[in-house]
Design an enzyme around this catalytic site. Structure first.
Site, PDB file in Angstrom:
ATOM      1  N   LYS A 196       0.201   4.247  -0.181  1.00 24.76           N
ATOM      2  CA  LYS A 196      -0.413   5.441   0.417  1.00 24.76           C
ATOM      3  C   LYS A 196      -0.172   6.645  -0.511  1.00 24.76           C
ATOM      4  O   LYS A 196      -0.109   6.470  -1.725  1.00 24.76           O
ATOM      5  CB  LYS A 196       0.108   5.637   1.840  1.00 24.76           C
ATOM      6  CG  LYS A 196      -0.075   4.354   2.687  1.00 24.76           C
ATOM      7  CD  LYS A 196       0.164   4.523   4.137  1.00 24.76           C
ATOM      8  CE  LYS A 196      -0.057   3.184   4.840  1.00 24.76           C
ATOM      9  NZ  LYS A 196       0.101   3.254   6.273  1.00 24.76           N
TER      10      LYS A 196
ATOM     11  N   HIS B  51      -9.286   0.967   5.558  1.00 22.67           N
ATOM     12  CA  HIS B  51      -7.982   1.223   6.178  1.00 22.67           C
ATOM     13  C   HIS B  51      -8.175   2.201   7.336  1.00 22.67           C
ATOM     14  O   HIS B  51      -8.985   3.126   7.246  1.00 22.67           O
ATOM     15  CB  HIS B  51      -7.028   1.802   5.133  1.00 22.67           C
ATOM     16  CG  HIS B  51      -5.613   1.799   5.609  1.00 22.67           C
ATOM     17  ND1 HIS B  51      -5.134   2.736   6.492  1.00 22.67           N
ATOM     18  CD2 HIS B  51      -4.583   0.945   5.366  1.00 22.67           C
ATOM     19  CE1 HIS B  51      -3.860   2.467   6.753  1.00 22.67           C
ATOM     20  NE2 HIS B  51      -3.506   1.382   6.083  1.00 22.67           N
TER      21      HIS B  51
ATOM     22  N   GLU C 164      -4.889  -4.794  11.049  1.00 22.51           N
ATOM     23  CA  GLU C 164      -3.905  -3.718  11.195  1.00 22.51           C
ATOM     24  C   GLU C 164      -4.176  -2.965  12.492  1.00 22.51           C
ATOM     25  O   GLU C 164      -5.034  -2.063  12.524  1.00 22.51           O
ATOM     26  CB  GLU C 164      -4.007  -2.735  10.017  1.00 22.51           C
ATOM     27  CG  GLU C 164      -3.543  -3.295   8.707  1.00 22.51           C
ATOM     28  CD  GLU C 164      -3.013  -2.212   7.758  1.00 22.51           C
ATOM     29  OE1 GLU C 164      -2.021  -2.476   7.078  1.00 22.51           O
ATOM     30  OE2 GLU C 164      -3.576  -1.103   7.722  1.00 22.51           O
TER      31      GLU C 164
ATOM     32  N   ASN D 228       0.871  -1.174   0.000  1.00 24.59           N
ATOM     33  CA  ASN D 228       0.000   0.000   0.000  1.00 24.59           C
ATOM     34  C   ASN D 228       0.915   1.234   0.000  1.00 24.59           C
ATOM     35  O   ASN D 228       1.487   1.576   1.031  1.00 24.59           O
ATOM     36  CB  ASN D 228      -0.887  -0.043   1.260  1.00 24.59           C
ATOM     37  CG  ASN D 228      -1.718   1.218   1.432  1.00 24.59           C
ATOM     38  OD1 ASN D 228      -1.795   2.053   0.537  1.00 24.59           O
ATOM     39  ND2 ASN D 228      -2.345   1.355   2.597  1.00 24.59           N
TER      40      ASN D 228
ATOM     41  N   GLY E  72       2.861   2.394  10.885  1.00 20.20           N
ATOM     42  CA  GLY E  72       3.792   3.505  10.705  1.00 20.20           C
ATOM     43  C   GLY E  72       4.543   3.906  11.959  1.00 20.20           C
ATOM     44  O   GLY E  72       5.182   4.957  11.999  1.00 20.20           O
TER      45      GLY E  72
ATOM     46  N   SER F 272       3.925  -2.016  10.496  1.00 25.13           N
ATOM     47  CA  SER F 272       5.384  -2.041  10.688  1.00 25.13           C
ATOM     48  C   SER F 272       6.017  -3.391  10.359  1.00 25.13           C
ATOM     49  O   SER F 272       6.948  -3.823  11.035  1.00 25.13           O
ATOM     50  CB  SER F 272       5.739  -1.598  12.109  1.00 25.13           C
ATOM     51  OG  SER F 272       5.292  -0.273  12.328  1.00 25.13           O
TER      52      SER F 272
ATOM     53  N   GLU G 290      -6.520   4.628   8.339  1.00 24.63           N
ATOM     54  CA  GLU G 290      -6.286   6.047   8.020  1.00 24.63           C
ATOM     55  C   GLU G 290      -7.536   6.666   7.414  1.00 24.63           C
ATOM     56  O   GLU G 290      -7.817   7.847   7.614  1.00 24.63           O
ATOM     57  CB  GLU G 290      -5.071   6.168   7.081  1.00 24.63           C
ATOM     58  CG  GLU G 290      -3.772   5.941   7.851  1.00 24.63           C
ATOM     59  CD  GLU G 290      -2.612   5.449   7.002  1.00 24.63           C
ATOM     60  OE1 GLU G 290      -2.695   5.488   5.767  1.00 24.63           O
ATOM     61  OE2 GLU G 290      -1.617   4.995   7.616  1.00 24.63           O
TER      62      GLU G 290
HETATM   63  P1  13P Z   1       3.386   0.445   7.754  1.00 18.43           P
HETATM   64  O1  13P Z   1       3.883  -0.856   7.162  1.00 18.43           O
HETATM   65  O2  13P Z   1       4.111   1.648   7.256  1.00 18.43           O
HETATM   66  O3  13P Z   1       3.301   0.363   9.248  1.00 18.43           O
HETATM   67  O4  13P Z   1       1.875   0.625   7.242  1.00 18.43           O
HETATM   68  C1  13P Z   1       1.014  -0.444   7.297  1.00 18.43           C
HETATM   69  C2  13P Z   1      -0.219  -0.082   6.564  1.00 18.43           C
HETATM   70  O5  13P Z   1      -0.945   0.801   6.950  1.00 18.43           O
HETATM   71  C3  13P Z   1      -0.511  -0.820   5.320  1.00 18.43           C
HETATM   72  O6  13P Z   1      -1.814  -0.577   4.888  1.00 18.43           O
END
Ligand code: 13P
Length: 271
Positions: free
Chosen positions: A36, A120, A192, A34, A198, A233, A122
């Protein structure tokens, strides 16, 4: 072991769908990148060239890349001839009409996307997507013949209060109530934890396995066949340990998907 017959070109949708129907066989591992809101034409071309060079031929895991919308066509072109599959990061729950800035599932299908990330954290937090809206998006994605990757996960507060399974159960149940459970033969789940995304803090194997087992137990007759990814992560140094767990079928990557070496190392760990 279940093995799809990959073509040298990107697989047809029917073949992709088959992957999650491998009941009672070991589930084929899946790694999803992803991106982003990262990248530009030049960086993407370089990243995609390095990834496709490092992931050639028929491989033992499925790999999906989800670039930002403006770069879907670029990625589609760069992935031509590789077994890497194109996906999208979100979608509108509506079919068409006066919804400025939105993108429908049929538009994504038109661009040859096969997977769409839904729910997601976010988007749940920053775009205020409700559980019901996530369920409607899930339905819209399947209606267009694509595979939703439904993300669920608890906040740090939920985790500290021991309410993590309650949160995940609520997020899943809204979708189950909307679509039923039978349609999960054409879906992927992703756990997640918000506090792990992140942050560099990965769930421990025990924490991840507890939630994955719980999620699997909620799937009824499809419990053994649905792929459940872990995200938060995941890096090359911890992927192997997570992939070794019985109920983890791959990873949903953020940061690590922007670095070709890191990404390929994780894809290879999943094989
Ligand atoms: P990270 O791997 O940067 O922690 O992000 C995970 C994520 O949100 C994948 O959708």
């Amino acid at each position: 072991m279940f093995k799809p017959s990959w073509l040298p070109l990107a697989p047809a949708l029917g073949e992709v769908l088959l992957l999650s129907k491998a009941s009672n066989a070991k589930r084929r591992q899946l790694v999803v990148g992803n991106w982003k809101m990262n990248g530009n034409l030049r960086e993407n071309a370089d990243l995609l060239a390095r990834i496709t060079n490092g992931w050639q031929g028929e491989r033992g895991a499925d790999v999906v890349i989800c670039p930002p919308f403006p770069y879907l066509s670029q990625a589609h072109e760069c992935l031509r001839g590789s077994s890497i599959i194109l996906g999208a990061q979100t979608v509108s729950e509506r079919d068409k009409g006066a919804f400025t800035g939105e993108t429908s599932a049929s538009m994504l299908a038109d661009l040859d996307c096969k997977f769409v990330i839904i729910g997601h954290n976010e988007r749940r937090r920053m775009q205020h997507e409700s559980d019901l809206q996530v369920a409607q998006k899930f339905e819209a994605v399947q209606k267009a013949g694509l595979i939703p990757i439904l993300c669920v996960g608890e906040s740090l507060e939920d985790r500290e209060q021991g309410k993590h399974l309650e949160t995940i159960s609520r997020q899943l149940n809204v979708v189950f109530a909307h679509t039923g459970k039978d349609v999960f033969d054409k879906a992927v789940l992703a756990y997640e934890p918000v506090w792990a995304v992140g942050t560099g803090k990965t769930a421990t194997p025990e924490q991840a396995e507890e939630v994955h087992k719980f999620m699997r137990s909620q799937l009824g007759a499809l419990a053994d066949s649905v792929r459940i990814l872990y995200g938060g992560s995941v890096k090359a140094h911890n992927a192997q340990q997570l992939f070794a767990l019985a109920d983890i079928d791959g990873a949903l990557l953020g940061g690590a998907s922007l670095d070709a070496d890191e990404f390929l190392a994780i894809c290879k760990a999943a094989e």
